[in-house]
Write an enzyme that holds these catalytic residues in place. Structure first.
Site, PDB file in Angstrom:
ATOM      1  CD1 TRP A 156      43.351  39.572  38.440  1.00 62.04           C
ATOM      2  CD2 TRP A 156      41.302  38.789  37.406  1.00 62.04           C
ATOM      3  NE1 TRP A 156      42.683  40.511  37.591  1.00 62.04           N
ATOM      4  CE2 TRP A 156      41.383  40.009  37.054  1.00 62.04           C
ATOM      5  CE3 TRP A 156      40.162  37.929  37.000  1.00 62.04           C
ATOM      6  CZ2 TRP A 156      40.869  40.447  35.865  1.00 62.04           C
ATOM      7  CZ3 TRP A 156      39.535  38.515  35.799  1.00 62.04           C
ATOM      8  CH2 TRP A 156      39.734  39.774  35.228  1.00 62.04           C
TER       9      TRP A 156
ATOM     10  CB  ALA B 239      45.139  35.593  31.734  1.00 61.67           C
TER      11      ALA B 239
ATOM     12  CE  LYS C 296      46.946  40.136  31.551  1.00 65.10           C
ATOM     13  NZ  LYS C 296      46.121  40.931  32.264  1.00 65.10           N
TER      14      LYS C 296
ATOM     15  CG  ASP D 181      40.763  33.105  33.968  1.00 65.22           C
ATOM     16  OD1 ASP D 181      41.450  33.325  32.441  1.00 65.22           O
ATOM     17  OD2 ASP D 181      40.800  34.019  34.473  1.00 65.22           O
TER      18      ASP D 181
HETATM   19  C1  LMR Z   1      46.154  41.863  36.623  1.00 64.61           C
HETATM   20  O1  LMR Z   1      45.753  40.798  37.508  1.00 64.61           O
HETATM   21  O2  LMR Z   1      46.970  43.160  37.275  1.00 64.61           O
HETATM   22  C2  LMR Z   1      45.542  42.259  35.163  1.00 64.61           C
HETATM   23  O3  LMR Z   1      44.869  40.832  35.003  1.00 64.61           O
HETATM   24  C3  LMR Z   1      44.672  43.198  34.941  1.00 64.61           C
HETATM   25  C4  LMR Z   1      43.343  43.246  35.426  1.00 64.61           C
HETATM   26  O4  LMR Z   1      42.619  43.493  34.765  1.00 64.61           O
HETATM   27  O5  LMR Z   1      43.416  43.404  36.798  1.00 64.61           O
END
Ligand code: LMR
Length: 394
Positions: free
Chosen positions: A127, A210, A243, A208
């Site tokens: 990410w 999510a 989420k 992490d």
């Molecule tokens: C994503 O990866 O699209 C989500 O976790 C939203 C974000 O904050 O990037």
């Protein structure tokens, strides 16, 4: 003073969202930012959340600050959800944070306080905000191989090889489930090996998580996190409720510091609470309270689990449909990985140029690294995407 400021880079997820919004074409398809959408394109308020909000409106009689660490009942409920009975509750320090991002940020700050020379190993790719936060906090960032471009699966051997570089005083950041951005995940046996390697290296594991409940189910998705907590003498866990409770804008998350040494847990609790005070004083409470109500009321829990399962199965159904359609169109099984990936995302595995071509020619928006939000699809748009992928020569 402001003239001395430098423009900040906008990450590729936010750039995609901006470009999508600016596109006037009516038939555009948004596979960008990671939010769940139902078949009509709406990100609904979950039924259990609505029910809890209604009840809360009736019983809430003050908006006075919560505790600095957030409500203890929220921490108890979330520790239960994420960790089950993997470790005794007393071993877990926890603070409520603004979303999972708040937890990741504070985790990095805690690491910096404990060891300014720590190297933080993140998956390549990860990410984008992981790297951005590690850099911003001023920690040294390292990466470990994760994705096999050829199979679009996990590069397990590369990962294990790269983790050999981590050692005492370092941190290895793992995605608990539903890897973002690839959708490729270790099997349980691979997790056992990964966790054993991290523990043996002496590095601190951080998870992490999510997307608990978006992959193989609430408990299956917590497997790796629970394994880490039970095997490592210390670990950090950042969990998001955005989420799986669909409460994105309420900014609800939690940072946990797990230690099998009582002094360690106490110190972690004190530092994490102090970081809350320094960063924003008291954490947001509305979302945390809804989560607590849902997780402590059997009727609301059942309602929430039922809807979460619908969400999970709908994403799995879309994956299968897309893989089937691509199999039909290409007469090959090279897109079968889409059905094997888990969570919201799949990395298609193509170039930024071809991602741009999908955008220009078909108004299909995915992240430049070819991450697609599967939940952005519906039964009508699956064949459109499949045809566009084939037409672009991907
Ligand atoms: C994503 O990866 O699209 C989500 O976790 C939203 C974000 O904050 O990037």
């Amino acid at each position: 003073m402001f003239e001395a400021l430098k423009e900040q880079p906008v990450d590729k997820i936010m750039l995609t969202a901006q470009a999508y919004r600016a596109d006037p074409r009516a038939e555009k398809i948004d596979l960008g930012v990671g939010v769940y959408k139902d078949a009509t394109g709406l990100t609904p308020v979950m039924r259990a959340v609505k029910a809890a909000e209604k009840k809360l409106w009736e019983i809430e009689n003050t908006k006075v600050y919560t505790a600095l660490a957030g409500e203890p009942a929220f921490a108890d409920a979330m520790v239960g959800l994420v960790l089950g009975d993997a470790v005794p509750r007393a071993n877990v320090a926890a603070v409520a944070t603004p979303g999972g991002t708040g937890a990741v940020r504070e985790a990095m700050e805690l690491i910096k306080m404990a060891n300014p020379n720590a190297r933080v190993f993140i998956s390549d790719p990860s990410w984008p905000n992981h790297a951005a936060i590690v850099d911003y906090v001023g920690l040294k960032r390292m990466s470990y191989r994760y994705f096999d471009e050829a199979t679009r699966g996990l590069d397990f051997d590369g990962l294990m090889e790269d983790l050999k570089q981590a050692g005492e005083g370092d941190v290895v950041l793992l995605h608990g489930c539903c890897h973002n951005p690839t959708g490729a995940n270790p099997t349980e046996a691979q997790w056992e090996a990964i966790v054993a390697a991290v523990v043996a290296s002496g590095a601190l594991p951080m998870v992490d998580i999510a997307y608990q409940g978006f992959g193989d189910g609430l408990d299956a998705d917590a497997f790796a996190t629970r394994l880490v907590a039970s095997k490592a003498s210390e670990c950090l866990i950042a969990a998001s409720c955005s989420k799986n409770f669909g409460i994105y804008r309420e900014r609800t998350g939690i940072l946990m510091g797990v230690s099998n040494d009582a002094t360690g847990t106490k110190l972690a609790q004190g530092v994490m609470t102090a970081l809350n005070r320094l960063n924003f004083s008291f954490p947001p409470d509305h979302g945390a309270r809804l989560v607590t109500m849902i997780l402590t009321d059997p009727e609301l829990t059942a309602m929430w689990k039922e809807e979460l399962e619908e969400v999970r199965l709908s994403m799995l159904g879309l994956r299968q449909r897309l893989a089937d359609e691509l199999k039909r169109l290409t007469n090959s099984d090279r897109f079968d990985f889409l059905a094997q990936h888990r969570g919201m995302f799949s990395r298609l595995g193509t170039t930024p140029e071809l991602v741009q071509k999908l955008r220009d020619d078909h108004a299909i928006y995915m992240i430049s690294d070819s991450r697609m939000n599967i939940a952005g699809l519906n039964t009508k748009t699956v064949p459109v995407l499949a045809a566009a992928i084939v037409k672009a020569g991907i």
